[in-house]
Design a protein around this motif. Structure first.
Motif, short mmCIF file in Angstrom:
data_model
loop_
_atom_site.label_atom_id
_atom_site.label_comp_id
_atom_site.label_asym_id
_atom_site.label_seq_id
_atom_site.Cartn_x
_atom_site.Cartn_y
_atom_site.Cartn_z
N LEU A 89 3.61 10.88 11.98
CA LEU A 89 2.57 10.44 11.06
C LEU A 89 3.18 9.91 9.77
O LEU A 89 4.33 10.16 9.45
CB LEU A 89 1.61 11.58 10.74
CG LEU A 89 2.12 12.78 9.93
CD1 LEU A 89 2.05 12.54 8.42
CD2 LEU A 89 1.36 14.04 10.30
N PHE A 90 2.36 9.16 9.04
CA PHE A 90 2.68 8.82 7.66
C PHE A 90 1.40 8.86 6.84
O PHE A 90 0.29 8.69 7.38
CB PHE A 90 3.38 7.45 7.54
CG PHE A 90 2.53 6.26 7.92
CD1 PHE A 90 1.63 5.69 7.03
CD2 PHE A 90 2.65 5.71 9.19
CE1 PHE A 90 0.86 4.59 7.39
CE2 PHE A 90 1.88 4.61 9.57
CZ PHE A 90 0.99 4.05 8.66
N ALA A 91 1.54 9.11 5.56
CA ALA A 91 0.43 9.09 4.61
C ALA A 91 0.72 7.98 3.59
O ALA A 91 1.27 6.93 3.95
CB ALA A 91 0.26 10.45 3.96
N LEU A 94 0.81 -1.22 0.00
CA LEU A 94 0.00 0.00 0.00
C LEU A 94 0.84 1.27 0.00
O LEU A 94 0.31 2.37 0.03
CB LEU A 94 -0.94 0.00 1.20
CG LEU A 94 -2.09 -1.01 1.08
CD1 LEU A 94 -2.83 -1.15 2.40
CD2 LEU A 94 -3.05 -0.59 -0.03
N ALA A 95 2.16 1.12 -0.04
CA ALA A 95 3.10 2.23 -0.25
C ALA A 95 2.92 3.38 0.73
O ALA A 95 2.67 4.53 0.34
CB ALA A 95 2.99 2.75 -1.69
N PRO A 96 3.06 3.11 2.03
CA PRO A 96 3.06 4.24 2.98
C PRO A 96 4.31 5.07 2.80
O PRO A 96 5.36 4.58 2.39
CB PRO A 96 3.05 3.55 4.34
CG PRO A 96 3.68 2.22 4.10
CD PRO A 96 3.26 1.81 2.71
N THR A 97 4.21 6.35 3.11
CA THR A 97 5.38 7.23 3.08
C THR A 97 6.27 6.93 4.28
O THR A 97 5.93 6.14 5.16
CB THR A 97 4.97 8.71 3.14
OG1 THR A 97 4.40 8.98 4.42
CG2 THR A 97 3.98 9.05 2.05
N ALA A 98 7.41 7.59 4.33
CA ALA A 98 8.21 7.57 5.54
C ALA A 98 7.41 8.20 6.69
O ALA A 98 6.41 8.89 6.47
CB ALA A 98 9.50 8.36 5.32
N VAL A 99 7.85 7.94 7.91
CA VAL A 99 7.24 8.57 9.07
C VAL A 99 7.84 9.96 9.24
O VAL A 99 9.06 10.13 9.27
CB VAL A 99 7.47 7.73 10.34
CG1 VAL A 99 6.94 8.47 11.58
CG2 VAL A 99 6.78 6.38 10.21
N PHE A 100 6.98 10.95 9.32
CA PHE A 100 7.38 12.34 9.52
C PHE A 100 7.03 12.76 10.93
O PHE A 100 6.03 12.29 11.50
CB PHE A 100 6.71 13.26 8.51
CG PHE A 100 7.20 13.06 7.10
CD1 PHE A 100 8.15 13.91 6.56
CD2 PHE A 100 6.70 12.02 6.32
CE1 PHE A 100 8.60 13.73 5.26
CE2 PHE A 100 7.15 11.84 5.02
CZ PHE A 100 8.11 12.70 4.49
#
Length: 331
Positions: A157-159, A131-137
């Motif tokens: 968070l991540f998106a 599902l390709a989550p982004t890095a955690v910011f």
């Protein structure tokens, strides 16, 4: 960087990949709805609608770059984040520009967050599901609302690189903070609403294909969907439990409010359900705010009424009585 600003950027950008941790059988720790991002035509108008017409308390936020935010915070830590442009030519990232293009300068919501107490494990599981989550910011160490550079970031968070649902989704967690007397007093005051609001109980995702959203949530490990109908907006779909709350994934059920909203504005967060301590009191406040009598009905979350907020906020707000009765389903 303010949370809403970063979120809108993440909706469109690719994140960096992190090594996968040991994943669990679901999006680990995902235990509640957190908040939605709700754009107003301008921040003061949105605030006036929420306070004068609906009886919420709105808390101050900040205004970096000409996009201000304010908060409607609930006692269960869920909230509504209000956004509004405060000056010509504001500094807007690509996500904000995309939101505004979809909203055509009007009000509404396209983005919501789920809270996870095990953010890294949730991300690892979603990564394994392709599902390709982004890095955690993380929030900045110098975040003016944080506890200081020596403390954990206020939020993480991540998106997603490619959004899995018809509306934009992110996962978020917050650091524990020291319960100082000042902070405790501020928190108590922040959660006191004249209309008796206590919780963000559910959000309503509207698209042309409710089953597609249901399947994607199931792929994330968010299961247990049951059929639901919402005749008050002429929609049907599924009630998906997230902890003690619900995501209603809906599609139009013939002509009506949902079909018109989808035709005009495409997929969206059509509405939210707000649990209140005294439904009669909340109803009277909203009736006085809008100068019209409102009908009660037996909704998916029990005794409810619908505030006529779609023209004002681009979002429907359903108030329901807090109850121990189980969710009603339609099979």
């Amino acid at each position: 960087m303010r949370l809403a600003v970063l979120l809108s950027a993440l909706i469109l950008m690719f994140g960096l990949s992190l090594p996968a941790a040991n994943a669990t059988e679901s999006a680990a720790g995902t235990n509640s709805l957190d908040h939605i991002l709700l754009w107003g035509r301008d921040i003061d108008q949105a605030t006036a609608i929420m306070t004068v017409k609906l009886g919420f308390q709105v808390r101050p936020g900040r205004n970096p770059g000409g996009v201000a935010n304010r908060y409607v915070r609930m006692s269960d830590r869920s909230y509504l984040e209000l956004l509004g442009i405060t000056r010509p030519n504001p500094e807007m990232d690509p996500g904000m520009l995309a939101d505004q293009a979809m909203l055509h300068g009007g009000p509404g919501s396209r983005t919501f967050g789920l809270r996870s107490s095990a953010l890294d494990q949730a991300r690892a599981f979603l990564q394994q599901q392709d599902l390709a989550p982004t890095a955690v910011f993380s929030a900045s160490p110098t975040d003016p609302d944080g506890a200081g550079p020596s403390k954990p970031p206020r939020w993480r968070l991540f998106a997603f690189e490619h959004q899995p649902l018809s509306s934009n989704l992110f996962f978020i967690d917050y650091a524990a903070v020291n319960a100082t007397p000042t902070r405790l007093a501020d928190e108590q005051v922040a959660h006191e609403h004249p209309n008796g609001a206590r919780e963000l109980s559910a959000l309503w995702l509207l698209s042309a294909d409710a089953d597609a959203d249901r399947k994607q949530l199931e792929r994330m490990g968010i299961t247990g969907a049951t059929p639901v109908r919402m005749p008050q907006v002429s929609a049907h779909g599924y009630a998906v439990p997230v902890g003690q709350k619900r995501i209603f994934v809906l599609q139009p059920d013939g002509p009506g409010m949902a079909a018109e909203a989808l035709r005009k504005s495409g997929p969206q967060v059509l509405g939210v359900s707000i649990g209140v301590a005294d439904l009669d009191r909340a109803k009277r406040r909203v009736e006085r705010g809008y100068e019209k009598e409102l009908a009660r009905y037996s909704g998916a979350l029990g005794d409810s009424f619908l505030a006529p907020t779609q023209d004002d906020l681009g979002l429907l707000i359903e108030f329901h009585a807090l109850s121990k009765s189980p969710l009603k389903v339609s099979r």
